[in-house]
Design a protein around this motif. Sequence first.
Motif, PDB file in Angstrom:
ATOM      1  N   HIS A 137       4.014  22.036 -10.510  1.00 30.02           N
ATOM      2  CA  HIS A 137       4.401  21.399  -9.408  1.00 30.02           C
ATOM      3  C   HIS A 137       3.918  22.454  -8.052  1.00 30.02           C
ATOM      4  N   ILE A 138       2.777  21.360  -7.777  1.00 30.87           N
ATOM      5  CA  ILE A 138       1.881  21.688  -6.649  1.00 30.87           C
ATOM      6  C   ILE A 138       2.004  20.757  -5.073  1.00 30.87           C
ATOM      7  N   ASN A 139       2.602  21.241  -4.599  1.00 31.43           N
ATOM      8  CA  ASN A 139       2.276  20.237  -3.299  1.00 31.43           C
ATOM      9  C   ASN A 139       1.081  20.765  -2.616  1.00 31.43           C
ATOM     10  N   VAL A 140       0.509  19.543  -1.829  1.00 31.53           N
ATOM     11  CA  VAL A 140      -0.841  19.711  -1.041  1.00 31.53           C
ATOM     12  C   VAL A 140      -0.651  17.933  -0.027  1.00 31.53           C
ATOM     13  N   GLU A 141      -0.813  19.083   0.698  1.00 35.96           N
ATOM     14  CA  GLU A 141      -0.424  18.101   2.293  1.00 35.96           C
ATOM     15  C   GLU A 141      -2.168  17.970   2.905  1.00 35.96           C
ATOM     16  N   SER A 142      -2.523  17.202   3.788  1.00 40.89           N
ATOM     17  CA  SER A 142      -3.177  17.095   4.729  1.00 40.89           C
ATOM     18  C   SER A 142      -2.709  17.069   6.237  1.00 40.89           C
ATOM     19  N   CYS A 143      -3.313  18.351   7.085  1.00 41.61           N
ATOM     20  CA  CYS A 143      -2.383  18.500   7.886  1.00 41.61           C
ATOM     21  C   CYS A 143      -3.731  19.068   9.041  1.00 41.61           C
ATOM     22  N   HIS A 144      -3.973  17.646  10.216  1.00 36.18           N
ATOM     23  CA  HIS A 144      -4.437  17.046  11.055  1.00 36.18           C
ATOM     24  C   HIS A 144      -4.140  17.336  12.602  1.00 36.18           C
TER      25      HIS A 144
END
Length: 245
Positions: A137-144
């Motif tokens: 389980h690896i949650n990846v998000e892009s935060c701008h």
Amino acid sequence: MYSVEWQKRGLPHAHIFWLVEKIRPNEVDAVISAEIPNVQVDPGLHEVVIKNMIHGPCGTLNQNSPCMMDGKCSKRYPRTLISETITGNDGYPLYRRRSTADNGKSTIVKLNQQDIEIDNRWIVPYSPILSKTFKAHINVESCHSVKSIKYICKYVTKGSDMAVIGIGAENSNDEVTQYQMGAMSVVMKQFGEYFLFLFMRHPSVVHLAVHLENGQRVYFTAQNAVQRAAQPPLHINQFLRQPKR
């Protein structure tokens, strides 16, 4: 940067951040996905996502899910189906989650001995290459958003639990509970230098305040003003000894 914590579950949980180059809106889908992979195209990735990246189910399907608070999912699942990735209002993109009518995929999971159909509304955003590499389980998000700086500073400075205190019966010694509560955390702290650091920052560069020459702020108190005047820094003594022109 990364920071390791345990969240009272016994096993390490890492928050990892990359700040290299910004991901432009048209590049998000190439790095992050929130959809069930096509089992015919990539069966390996499909297996990892089905096993590790499905949230819940919760809500009306399971009111006893740990994420439920006041009758609602605290993680905002199920998410809204959307045909294209767009910019959200909270600093995170609204990732593409196509419906089954729009070529999206679905799968069947068991919940309370019942078969439930799960679509892309329940998928936690992930990176296909990381999921296939680590099979976890690896949650990846892009935060701008500027919130990303606050998020980073919060997780790398808050530290871990300092103590675990409990009240038990006299002469009770539940070794299993003691191990679950703190053994892994203690072991990681004692031997982390050999197999896993608890915190890392690269490059380890600290930004210094910019000022003109001899223009830095200096603070004096009633206690140190007299001592400062009696014993000035070396560079001030050298300045005073220079002959006047």
